[in-house]
Enzyme design. Sequence first.
Site, short mmCIF file in Angstrom:
data_model
loop_
_atom_site.label_atom_id
_atom_site.label_comp_id
_atom_site.label_asym_id
_atom_site.label_seq_id
_atom_site.Cartn_x
_atom_site.Cartn_y
_atom_site.Cartn_z
N ASN A 23 39.43 34.33 35.64
CA ASN A 23 40.20 33.21 35.08
C ASN A 23 39.29 32.16 34.45
O ASN A 23 39.60 31.64 33.38
CB ASN A 23 41.06 32.58 36.19
N HIS A 31 47.06 29.99 34.79
CA HIS A 31 48.11 29.76 33.79
C HIS A 31 48.33 31.03 32.97
O HIS A 31 47.37 31.68 32.57
CB HIS A 31 47.69 28.65 32.83
#
Length: 302
Positions: free
Chosen positions: A179, A147
């Site tokens: 991430n 994201h």
Amino acid sequence: MMFFRRFLIGSSLTLTGFLAGSLIERRKQEPCQKVFPGLFDAVYAATPVSLPDVQSHKNVTSNRISQIMRFGFPGFDQIRSFDDYVLSYDRRNRVAHWVFEHLTPETVKHNPEVDRAKCDFKRDETVHPFFRSDNSDYKHSGFDRGHLAAAGNHKANQKHCEDTFFLSNMAPQVGKGFNRDAWNKLEKYVRKLTKKYSNVYCCTGPLYLPRKEADGKMYVKYQVLGTNSVAVPTHFFKVVVCERSDGRLEMEAYVMPNQVINDESPLTMFQVPPETIERAAGLLFFSQINRRHLVSINGKNV
DNA sequence: TTTGCTGT
């Protein structure tokens, strides 16, 4: 439309195919172009319209958009607005140029009825098929669908959370070690800023930075994924502005390499002057800020 | 906790 897709994938790109694609794209974009440069009108045109009450939704959304973008747009390429964040899409790289969020104690507040597990990663149908990424591009690539606007920043409302799962908000990110670790730590840190500041503005995006190769010259080199050639950014940035209760503003800017990062590395290690990111990305952050209100950058008084 | 993956 399928014809053009097959045409692109199955054979080399000819002038005919390119022109046909351009015409389709132009027709789709026309309503937006006509009202440009009326900024919020352009945002209206990019808003998905499959909603029961489009008119009232527009008003609610545009009010929210003007809040989110209070200190200016970093750039104006392919602007798309969602209910709780704004995105500029890079059709060449199939990854956003930037996303913009406005975090407050209310917007990041945990709502037990919001369930992230019910959200699916989905392609953004508002992006032309030539330029959008798909789940298949990421599958078995070894990269996470990371994201840019974090789902965790939009946990107060189920739709807001689901809006962050469009692939236009994703970028290929190293999973373990980045991430899910260092980058996640940075995202949590930004969320936590709402405990101290009533308004937090956050701009996030990819970078494709040059690197010196064996011949001593500088090159920009990055991997691309799948049939849509989704670019793997070399780095990611975050530029954050926090508003204090006295109205003064504090800015922080971070760049992290898209690679496994030592878990011991403190976040301050990744702080950079914001203008470094501006020059590398071709963007101008928070250009509408009155510089007299800006008291610090990366913790140092200015 | 939040970030995701793969395979059924």
